[in-house]
Design a protein around this motif. Structure first.
Motif, short mmCIF file in Angstrom:
data_model
loop_
_atom_site.label_atom_id
_atom_site.label_comp_id
_atom_site.label_asym_id
_atom_site.label_seq_id
_atom_site.Cartn_x
_atom_site.Cartn_y
_atom_site.Cartn_z
N TRP A 76 0.81 -1.22 0.00
CA TRP A 76 0.00 0.00 0.00
C TRP A 76 0.84 1.27 0.00
O TRP A 76 0.42 2.29 -0.54
CB TRP A 76 -0.95 -0.01 1.20
CG TRP A 76 -2.09 -0.98 1.02
CD1 TRP A 76 -2.27 -2.17 1.66
CD2 TRP A 76 -3.19 -0.83 0.13
NE1 TRP A 76 -3.41 -2.78 1.21
CE2 TRP A 76 -4.01 -1.99 0.28
CE3 TRP A 76 -3.59 0.15 -0.78
CZ2 TRP A 76 -5.19 -2.17 -0.45
CZ3 TRP A 76 -4.76 -0.03 -1.51
CH2 TRP A 76 -5.55 -1.18 -1.33
N ILE A 79 1.42 3.14 -3.33
CA ILE A 79 0.31 3.76 -4.06
C ILE A 79 0.14 5.21 -3.63
O ILE A 79 0.03 5.52 -2.44
CB ILE A 79 -1.01 3.00 -3.83
CG1 ILE A 79 -0.86 1.52 -4.22
CG2 ILE A 79 -2.14 3.66 -4.61
CD1 ILE A 79 -0.56 1.29 -5.68
N PHE A 81 -2.58 7.72 -4.09
CA PHE A 81 -3.96 7.90 -4.55
C PHE A 81 -4.20 9.30 -5.09
O PHE A 81 -4.89 9.49 -6.09
CB PHE A 81 -4.94 7.60 -3.41
CG PHE A 81 -5.17 6.13 -3.19
CD1 PHE A 81 -6.02 5.41 -4.03
CD2 PHE A 81 -4.56 5.46 -2.14
CE1 PHE A 81 -6.24 4.07 -3.84
CE2 PHE A 81 -4.78 4.11 -1.93
CZ PHE A 81 -5.61 3.40 -2.78
N ALA A 84 -2.67 9.50 -8.36
CA ALA A 84 -3.12 8.40 -9.23
C ALA A 84 -1.93 7.71 -9.90
O ALA A 84 -1.87 7.59 -11.13
CB ALA A 84 -4.10 8.91 -10.28
N TRP A 86 1.37 4.57 -9.17
CA TRP A 86 1.96 3.48 -8.40
C TRP A 86 3.46 3.53 -8.63
O TRP A 86 3.93 3.35 -9.74
CB TRP A 86 1.36 2.15 -8.89
CG TRP A 86 2.04 0.90 -8.42
CD1 TRP A 86 2.81 0.74 -7.31
CD2 TRP A 86 1.99 -0.39 -9.05
NE1 TRP A 86 3.25 -0.56 -7.20
CE2 TRP A 86 2.76 -1.28 -8.25
CE3 TRP A 86 1.37 -0.87 -10.20
CZ2 TRP A 86 2.92 -2.63 -8.59
CZ3 TRP A 86 1.53 -2.20 -10.54
CH2 TRP A 86 2.29 -3.07 -9.74
N ILE A 112 -7.71 2.44 -9.90
CA ILE A 112 -7.97 3.09 -8.60
C ILE A 112 -9.22 2.50 -7.97
O ILE A 112 -9.27 2.25 -6.75
CB ILE A 112 -8.12 4.62 -8.77
CG1 ILE A 112 -6.79 5.25 -9.17
CG2 ILE A 112 -8.69 5.25 -7.51
CD1 ILE A 112 -5.76 5.29 -8.08
N ARG A 116 -9.44 0.82 -4.24
CA ARG A 116 -10.31 1.35 -3.18
C ARG A 116 -11.31 0.31 -2.69
O ARG A 116 -11.90 0.49 -1.62
CB ARG A 116 -11.05 2.60 -3.69
CG ARG A 116 -10.11 3.79 -3.92
CD ARG A 116 -10.87 5.10 -3.93
NE ARG A 116 -9.99 6.25 -4.15
CZ ARG A 116 -9.26 6.83 -3.21
NH1 ARG A 116 -9.28 6.36 -1.97
NH2 ARG A 116 -8.50 7.89 -3.51
#
Length: 258
Positions: A76, A79, A81, A84, A86, A112, A116
């Motif tokens: 995690w 990432i 978010f 957007a 990785w 995404i 989520r």
């Protein structure tokens, strides 16, 4: 024996040739068995219907054109978010590149959406864990998990609905079509789609940007001169690819049922 010492034996040169180590013959690179890219939307629908963390992991790898190791070991904390994207960790990167820009995959809205839908147990927990221990620690899938999944799908002929998971262009030792692989399908599928002349994608997408999306950076000067990573164009390509991949399935329907 000559007047001034030992004369050279004429056989020496021939002996050198006979005793010289044989040159290694470079083997022809064999393509990994892959599903034709036009069948990928059907494969993704099948994976979503099958369910399971490994199936969703396969879908995510298709949307991101990511290698097996990177997606199996993704955590995690890789990432972003908000951005957007990785950023694959250095230890999980095949090329071990220090520049994080060369380890960055831009995430589509569908990618995404999948992320989520998953439980985030900890920052360093695996995104697609094979199991969760009592203390909350997660374990990762092995390298052979995608092969296990593909074999399992192939054995369920009633679920395939006519989808052929064999690559007729790559033959096995018996001369028969080989069962597809995750690597071949993910990497070849994306590249072929992006360069396809039937869809005229080769006119839409810059070839270098396509390579960047696959984290292929062939720069003899290690980016000393060309530092344009074509971020905007790469994002456009990855979003178009995801739209194509999910064109036969309603993603939210399957994610809600998890």
């Amino acid at each position: 024996m000559g007047t001034y010492g030992i004369t050279q034996n004429p056989c020496n040169e021939e002996l050198k040739l006979l005793l010289a180590p044989a040159k290694k013959v470079k083997k022809e690179t064999q393509n990994r068995p892959a599903l034709p890219y036009k069948q990928i939307p059907r494969l993704i629908k099948l994976l979503l219907e099958t369910g399971g963390t490994d199936a969703l992991m396969f879908v995510f790898s298709l949307l991101t054109s990511a290698r097996s190791q990177a997606v199996r070991l993704a955590q995690w904390n890789e990432i972003d978010f908000e951005g957007a994207k990785w950023i694959i960790s250095l230890e999980h990167d095949k090329q071990k590149r220090l520049d994080p820009r060369k380890r960055t995959i831009f995430l589509s809205t569908q990618a995404i959406q999948i992320l989520r839908s998953l439980p985030k147990l900890a920052e360093k927990a695996y995104i697609f864990p094979s199991g969760v221990k009592r203390n909350g620690a997660t374990s990762n899938y092995s390298d052979g998990q995608f092969s296990i999944l593909i074999n399992r799908l192939n054995d369920s002929s009633e679920l395939l609905g006519g989808l052929d998971l064999y690559d007729p262009n790559v033959l096995d030792e018996f001369g028969k079509p080989s069962l597809i692989t995750q690597h071949g399908t993910v990497r070849s599928g994306f590249k072929t789609w992006a360069r396809d002349d039937e869809l005229e994608n080769f006119k839409k997408y810059d070839e270098k940007a396509v390579e960047y999306c696959m984290l292929h950076f062939r720069d003899a000067y290690n980016g000393a001169y060309d530092r344009a990573n074509m971020v905007k164009h790469c994002r456009e390509i990855m979003q178009d690819w995801a739209n194509f991949c999910i064109s036969e399935a309603e993603l939210s329907k399957y994610l809600k049922s998890r």
